[in-house]
Design a protein around this motif. Sequence first.
Motif, PDB file in Angstrom:
ATOM      1  N   PRO A 223       0.815  -1.119  -0.086  1.00 58.36           N
ATOM      2  CA  PRO A 223      -0.034  -0.040   0.105  1.00 58.36           C
ATOM      3  C   PRO A 223       0.909   1.361   0.091  1.00 58.36           C
ATOM      4  O   PRO A 223       1.823   1.349   0.902  1.00 58.36           O
ATOM      5  N   LEU A 227      -3.526   4.446   0.189  1.00 63.56           N
ATOM      6  CA  LEU A 227      -4.082   3.307   0.512  1.00 63.56           C
ATOM      7  C   LEU A 227      -4.132   2.745   1.975  1.00 63.56           C
ATOM      8  O   LEU A 227      -4.794   2.202   2.613  1.00 63.56           O
ATOM      9  N   ILE A 231      -6.753   1.929   4.640  1.00 58.01           N
ATOM     10  CA  ILE A 231      -6.862   0.514   5.349  1.00 58.01           C
ATOM     11  C   ILE A 231      -7.116   0.885   6.694  1.00 58.01           C
ATOM     12  O   ILE A 231      -7.834   0.189   7.282  1.00 58.01           O
ATOM     13  N   TYR A 336     -14.503   0.874   0.093  1.00 55.59           N
ATOM     14  CA  TYR A 336     -14.143  -0.224  -1.159  1.00 55.59           C
ATOM     15  C   TYR A 336     -14.158   0.503  -2.504  1.00 55.59           C
ATOM     16  O   TYR A 336     -13.397   0.131  -3.095  1.00 55.59           O
ATOM     17  N   SER A 339     -10.721   2.445  -2.782  1.00 51.95           N
ATOM     18  CA  SER A 339      -9.467   1.524  -2.868  1.00 51.95           C
ATOM     19  C   SER A 339      -9.365   1.108  -4.209  1.00 51.95           C
ATOM     20  O   SER A 339      -8.419   0.694  -4.774  1.00 51.95           O
ATOM     21  N   PHE A 354      -7.061  -4.111   0.242  1.00 48.37           N
ATOM     22  CA  PHE A 354      -7.962  -3.117   1.248  1.00 48.37           C
ATOM     23  C   PHE A 354      -8.797  -3.991   1.885  1.00 48.37           C
ATOM     24  O   PHE A 354      -9.126  -4.161   3.240  1.00 48.37           O
ATOM     25  N   SER A 358      -9.183  -4.759   5.929  1.00 43.33           N
ATOM     26  CA  SER A 358     -10.391  -4.323   6.655  1.00 43.33           C
ATOM     27  C   SER A 358     -11.114  -5.510   7.351  1.00 43.33           C
ATOM     28  O   SER A 358     -11.709  -5.315   8.281  1.00 43.33           O
TER      29      SER A 358
END
Length: 402
Positions: A223, A227, A231, A336, A339, A354, A358
């Motif tokens: 990431p 990102l 996250i 969502y 990402s 992601f 998560s």
Amino acid sequence: MNTTVTFNRLQRNLFVQNLQTFFLNRQALIVGLVFASDSLLFGSWVAHIPHVKERLHLSDAELGLTLFAMPIGLILMNPLTGLIISRLGEAKACFWSAIGLTLAVCIPINAPNMGIMALGLFLLGLTSALLNVAMNTSATNVERSQGISIMSSCHGMWSLGGLLGSGIAGTVIALNVSPSVHMAIMAGIILVATFLFQPILHTIPSSSRNESGEKAGASFVIPNLDLSLMIFIGLAVAMGEGVALDWSAVYLHETLGASSQIAALGFGAFSLTMTSFRFLGDGIIPRIGAKRWLQVGGFLGALGLIIAIALPYPATALIGFALLGVGCSLGAPILYSASMRVPGIPPAAGLATFATFSFIGFLAGPPVIGFVAESFGLYYGLGLVAVILLISAGLSRIVKLF
């Protein structure tokens, strides 16, 4: 005055139009029903966690350790989801992961010991990880192919499934129906529905192949800063969901002394508010702004947990879990989608990366709370999540959402 009335009327009409777009679109609705099927099983299972904990004579720490089997399954499966979906396509991936989910969910409820329960939860982690990525990708494919916004409504269907699952579970508990019988019936219903969904799922354009026809499997990526911030915020939101899913019934029943029927309403209260806001989310997000909602949502989620801790009564705790549902409602739909739009990262790879972290928050958060509860008390476990949600609210001010 007339301008205000007209504006409010336009707002209401837009929300109605968003809901009509979702419920009257066959592909969108079927994808939403896949989301609902997933959470219907989970909502049914979590209401029986206190029963299994008591039947197997598990301590808070032992329960937390057993629940940790789910994130282990997730961690092992999620890096493979892109490859599996590229081979099978989203429709088949949804089908086989849903079949596996219906079979796996019957194991922990019937487990004779802690080891078998952990095995069942491990299999739940494997199948739910694949289903999570497959159904979110399917929702994105519908949005892309039809030029509509349905992600928040799909997550609303997930919340609705959890609400129905916990509500039905509370009813069967009150009627003294065997938890094993209840879970077998729910699994059977979802099994039949899974077969019925397939013809329409196969009509959704697939993203498992790129424009040249070559398979484009998603993989893990390292990431970048943007990102990484998504996250962490997603992990905080997912931990809030995990608290409601796995610990609300235990907290209400064992810590606050509520009956089993009332304890089952903890996740129901959370799901009710989350469901309502998610169905409105496709209209709310463009108006409030995604970043602003993440800030407000983190604060509201933390406030809900603080109310449940500071006012330790069943009624106020239910209010707290309801407020937690508002705070966590739109985090997943926003993140969502975001990402998959991070510059320099392939959309599917961004989603898979992601989703992994998560979901780790969603599944690993409750075991961590178990260990904290064993050492200091469940109040402190809930307080830890409240602090993390407050931190996420602060980080939401600087995150870039593309």
